[in-house]
Scaffold this active site. Structure first.
Site, PDB file in Angstrom:
ATOM      1  N   MET A 160     -35.684  -6.461  39.567  1.00 17.67           N
ATOM      2  CA  MET A 160     -35.863  -7.782  40.186  1.00 17.67           C
ATOM      3  C   MET A 160     -34.758  -7.924  41.217  1.00 17.67           C
ATOM      4  SD  MET A 160     -36.760  -9.918  36.766  1.00 17.67           S
ATOM      5  CE  MET A 160     -36.180  -8.617  35.704  1.00 17.67           C
ATOM      6  N   MET A 217     -31.435  -7.563  37.486  1.00 14.62           N
ATOM      7  CA  MET A 217     -31.487  -8.779  38.323  1.00 14.62           C
ATOM      8  C   MET A 217     -30.273  -8.831  39.236  1.00 14.62           C
ATOM      9  SD  MET A 217     -32.481 -11.542  35.431  1.00 14.62           S
ATOM     10  CE  MET A 217     -33.710 -11.205  34.172  1.00 14.62           C
ATOM     11  N   ASP A 236     -45.377  -9.271  31.272  1.00 15.72           N
ATOM     12  CA  ASP A 236     -43.964  -9.535  30.991  1.00 15.72           C
ATOM     13  C   ASP A 236     -43.698 -11.028  31.081  1.00 15.72           C
ATOM     14  OD1 ASP A 236     -41.197  -9.436  30.788  1.00 15.72           O
ATOM     15  OD2 ASP A 236     -40.889  -8.383  32.691  1.00 15.72           O
ATOM     16  N   MET A 256     -46.287 -10.577  36.023  1.00 15.57           N
ATOM     17  CA  MET A 256     -45.352 -11.522  35.400  1.00 15.57           C
ATOM     18  C   MET A 256     -46.137 -12.710  34.854  1.00 15.57           C
ATOM     19  SD  MET A 256     -42.415 -10.104  35.691  1.00 15.57           S
ATOM     20  CE  MET A 256     -41.593 -11.425  34.802  1.00 15.57           C
ATOM     21  N   HIS A 267     -37.354  -2.452  35.215  1.00 15.78           N
ATOM     22  CA  HIS A 267     -37.974  -3.494  36.045  1.00 15.78           C
ATOM     23  C   HIS A 267     -36.930  -4.026  37.015  1.00 15.78           C
ATOM     24  CE1 HIS A 267     -39.707  -7.930  35.843  1.00 15.78           C
ATOM     25  NE2 HIS A 267     -39.780  -7.410  37.055  1.00 15.78           N
ATOM     26  N   HIS A 283     -37.757  -1.876  27.666  1.00 15.36           N
ATOM     27  CA  HIS A 283     -37.868  -2.510  28.982  1.00 15.36           C
ATOM     28  C   HIS A 283     -36.468  -2.968  29.416  1.00 15.36           C
ATOM     29  CE1 HIS A 283     -40.098  -4.840  32.062  1.00 15.36           C
ATOM     30  NE2 HIS A 283     -39.218  -5.809  31.863  1.00 15.36           N
ATOM     31  N   SER A 309     -37.873  -5.931  25.481  1.00 14.74           N
ATOM     32  CA  SER A 309     -36.953  -6.181  26.590  1.00 14.74           C
ATOM     33  C   SER A 309     -35.532  -6.331  26.051  1.00 14.74           C
ATOM     34  CB  SER A 309     -37.347  -7.445  27.350  1.00 14.74           C
ATOM     35  OG  SER A 309     -36.309  -7.757  28.267  1.00 14.74           O
TER      36      SER A 309
HETATM   37  C1  DX5 Z   1     -37.910 -12.053  32.795  1.00 11.96           C
HETATM   38  C2  DX5 Z   1     -37.868 -10.616  32.410  1.00 11.96           C
HETATM   39  C3  DX5 Z   1     -38.462 -10.328  31.091  1.00 11.96           C
HETATM   40  C4  DX5 Z   1     -37.796 -11.015  29.920  1.00 11.96           C
HETATM   41  C5  DX5 Z   1     -38.924 -11.376  28.982  1.00 11.96           C
HETATM   42  O1  DX5 Z   1     -37.650 -12.176  34.135  1.00 11.96           O
HETATM   43  O2  DX5 Z   1     -38.522  -9.803  33.360  1.00 11.96           O
HETATM   44  O3  DX5 Z   1     -38.570  -8.938  30.847  1.00 11.96           O
HETATM   45  O4  DX5 Z   1     -36.876 -10.219  29.232  1.00 11.96           O
HETATM   46  O5  DX5 Z   1     -38.403 -12.165  27.972  1.00 11.96           O
HETATM   47  P1  DX5 Z   1     -39.321 -12.983  26.984  1.00 11.96           P
HETATM   48  O6  DX5 Z   1     -40.193 -11.964  26.270  1.00 11.96           O
HETATM   49  O7  DX5 Z   1     -38.329 -13.655  26.082  1.00 11.96           O
HETATM   50  O8  DX5 Z   1     -40.123 -13.933  27.801  1.00 11.96           O
HETATM   51 ZN    ZN Z   2     -38.953  -7.643  32.852  1.00 16.00          ZN
END
Ligand code: DX5
Ligand code: ZN
Length: 216
Positions: free
Chosen positions: A67, A36, A176, A138, A65, A32, A7
């Site tokens: 969000m 957001m 994730d 998630m 992804h 990834h 990510s």
């Molecule tokens: C959180 C994201 C993830 C995030 C994961 O909302 O969707 O993709 O980057 O980060 P780690 O691996 O640090 O939990």
């Molecule tokens: Zn993510």
């Protein structure tokens, strides 16, 4: 054999191109990209301009992804920007609009998928499963990197593996949030075949060893 999707939320923003090239050198196949909007989740990150800027500098699979609320408004821009996979949250719009968004993504030559937040049951994926190339579970509340892995999501993951095997076996099952070498193993045991890792991957001293542990 699982796929690692680092990510980029946890990469060095002043050296993104260097970090993407390094992911490739390490042997990663996917990246990834967390989008957001400050509404669907209480944080802001990147927009489609970043995906567009990434496309000419990396040939890694871009796993985007979203969000964001009402993803139907922006899905086309992300497809045109160069996403390979585009995932939308089932909680982000009506069932009818989620169907329309998945169809739109597919019609633009991009692989569609759905995401479920921790409180959303596995069954919420079922109406959309035949339209998906990727289902994302998630294992933290979406919005921030570096949170603790929710092991209590494993029964849901396992159930989704069963649904996928039965109804759409070529669909990927991704996790994730809070994934490291230890929790990654648990996710694989419960059926995940794509693992997102942000902080654990970018902090790892030995990224090749990290990748190998996920891929094995
Ligand atoms: C959180 C994201 C993830 C995030 C994961 O909302 O969707 O993709 O980057 O980060 P780690 O691996 O640090 O939990
Ligand atoms: Zn993510």
């Amino acid at each position: 054999m699982a796929i690692l999707s680092p990510s980029i939320l946890s990469c060095d923003y002043m050296n993104m191109q260097r970090d993407f090239a390094h992911c490739k050198e390490v042997g990663c196949k996917w990246l990834h990209v967390d989008i957001m909007d400050g509404h669907f989740v209480p944080n802001l990150s990147f927009g489609y301009s970043l995906v567009k800027a990434m496309r000419p500098v990396t040939d890694l699979v871009l796993d985007v992804h979203l969000m964001i609320d009402t993803p139907i408004k922006y899905a086309e821009e992300f497809c045109k920007a160069g996403a390979d996979y585009l995932t939308i949250h089932v909680e982000a719009d009506t069932e009818e609009n989620i169907h329309k968004t998945l169809d739109l993504i597919r019609s633009l030559g991009v692989k569609p998928g759905v995401v479920v937040k921790p409180k959303t049951p596995a069954e919420a994926v079922l109406p959309f499963l035949d339209k998906c190339d990727l289902v994302l579970v998630m294992t933290v509340e979406p919005g921030f990197g570096g949170q603790k892995f929710m092991a209590d999501m494993m029964p849901k993951l396992k159930k989704l593996r069963e649904y996928i095997n039965e109804k759409n076996p070529s669909c990927h099952l991704e996790v994730d949030g809070g994934v490291d070498m230890v929790t990654g193993e648990i996710c694989k045991e419960n059926g995940a075949d794509v693992l997102v890792a942000g902080s654990a991957y970018f902090k790892a001293e030995d990224k090749v060893a990290f990748l190998k542990s996920i891929e094995k």
